[in-house]
Design a protein around this motif. Structure first.
Motif, PDB file in Angstrom:
ATOM      1  N   TRP A 174       0.485  -5.535   1.792  1.00 26.90           N
ATOM      2  CA  TRP A 174       1.083  -5.745   0.436  1.00 26.90           C
ATOM      3  C   TRP A 174       0.852  -7.189   0.077  1.00 26.90           C
ATOM      4  N   LEU A 199       8.171  -1.160   0.779  1.00 27.54           N
ATOM      5  CA  LEU A 199       8.218  -2.795   0.608  1.00 27.54           C
ATOM      6  C   LEU A 199       9.672  -3.149   0.286  1.00 27.54           C
ATOM      7  N   PHE A 233       2.484  -7.044  -7.784  1.00 29.79           N
ATOM      8  CA  PHE A 233       2.510  -6.791  -6.405  1.00 29.79           C
ATOM      9  C   PHE A 233       1.345  -5.610  -5.959  1.00 29.79           C
ATOM     10  N   VAL A 246       9.317  -4.062   5.732  1.00 30.04           N
ATOM     11  CA  VAL A 246       8.095  -2.635   5.519  1.00 30.04           C
ATOM     12  C   VAL A 246       8.425  -1.764   6.538  1.00 30.04           C
ATOM     13  N   CYS A 283       4.774   2.840  -1.985  1.00 29.11           N
ATOM     14  CA  CYS A 283       3.568   2.837  -1.935  1.00 29.11           C
ATOM     15  C   CYS A 283       3.207   4.085  -1.080  1.00 29.11           C
ATOM     16  N   CYS A 332      -0.700  -2.975  -3.490  1.00 28.25           N
ATOM     17  CA  CYS A 332      -0.595  -2.142  -2.133  1.00 28.25           C
ATOM     18  C   CYS A 332      -2.259  -1.805  -1.789  1.00 28.25           C
TER      19      CYS A 332
END
Length: 332
Positions: A231, A261, A274, A249, A217, A276
């Motif tokens: 996350w 991640l 997923f 992380v 991210c 962010c």
């Protein structure tokens, strides 16, 4: 007869005397300017001073010029003004001025103009190029937009244009002008950027089962790094303390902030959405697909992009493995 001769002689002598006197007077007039003036005696000067002290008249010991104090001051100012005229310096811009500025959306921007030898505080102004609107003159603001403000301290060389709560429409060129003939102009460009967030490889990522999952991210154009980056997997928070295990992380903060991640030993249950979420910024997401066996040919592009974009964090993988092992040892 004798009487008449005497009278004629007297007339001739008188005429010669007058001619000589006139010639002497003419000579003195012609040469009086080249001859030095007699200096007054000390006693006469003392007597003159004593008799004119009350009137404020000054007599110089070395000359016969008499001036009042106010006249002397006027002459001094005149001589000073003459020197200023002879050695006058034109205002000029500092060569080290920055021609480009970057401002964050919603934040404050300051454009600085440095002028040397300015004639007055009002001789420098800021103008917006797109509509030629005069924004500031010296320390005064000439626009109804209260977000603009002129900043200048008397006696300094900096004239600053402050823009509060910067908007996209504020981007463009601005001109700092010096009131000379002709007018001198220095142009600067203001770029307005907005913080943005993305997950590399989005919107879809494909990965083999039992391999390492690496989601990156990236936050661009943020004035300061976010205080926290979270996350989520299928709307559930995920971190190194998650029940899944094997979660790490890693963050890298700076002008561009990144959060990595890392999930070891991918399983089919890791498939899904997923997200962010940097604190105070927008949320971004990616769909992860965990596959059995090899990648289909049509999916190689996304996986290749992911591997290429993640090469610069290879060092973190080693660190992450060590961290995970330490956690395992502590758990034992």
């Amino acid at each position: 007869m004798l009487y008449q001769l005497c009278i004629v002689g007297l007339i001739v002598l008188s005429t010669r005397g007058w001619d000589e006197a006139l010639r002497n007077r003419s000579f003195r007039r012609r040469h009086s300017r080249s001859l030095p003036s007699p200096s007054p005696s000390s006693s006469s000067l003392r007597n003159y001073r004593s008799s004119h002290t009350a009137t404020g008249i000054i007599v110089d010991d070395d000359s016969d010029v008499i001036e009042r104090p106010e006249q002397e001051e006027e002459h001094r100012k005149w001589r000073q003004g003459e020197n200023d005229f002879l050695f006058d310096e034109e205002p000029y811009f500092d060569v080290a001025m920055n021609p480009t500025y970057t401002a964050y959306l919603g934040k404050e921007a300051t454009l600085t103009c440095i002028v040397h030898a300015a004639k007055s505080d009002k001789s420098v102004s800021w103008i917006r190029s797109r509509d030629l609107r005069i924004l500031t003159v010296g320390r005064y603001t000439y626009t109804s937009d209260l977000r603009f403000e002129a900043l200048h301290q008397k006696g300094t060389t900096e004239w600053t244009l402050r823009i509060k709560s910067v908007q996209h429409r504020d981007a463009g060129n601005y001109e700092c002008q010096i009131t000379t003939k002709p007018i001198k102009t220095f142009r600067v460009n203001l770029k307005v950027v907005e913080p943005s967030v993305e997950i590399l490889g989005a919107p879809d990522l494909f990965i083999n089962r039992a391999s390492m999952i690496n989601l990156t991210c990236v936050i661009y154009h943020s004035p300061i790094p976010p205080a926290k980056i979270e996350w989520f997997h299928n709307n559930k928070s995920i971190s190194y303390t998650s029940p899944r295990g094997g979660v790490s992380v890693v963050e890298e903060r700076g002008e561009i902030t990144s959060s990595f991640l890392l999930l070891q030993n991918a399983t089919l249950s890791d498939s899904g959405l997923f997200m962010c979420r940097p604190r105070g910024l927008q949320v971004t997401s990616v769909n992860l697909h965990v596959l059995e066996g090899e990648y289909p040919a049509a999916m190689q592009t996304n996986s290749s992009t992911l591997r290429t974009s993640s090469q610069h964090i290879a060092m973190f993988l080693v660190v992450t493995s060590a961290v995970v092992n330490n956690h395992a040892m502590l758990a034992l």
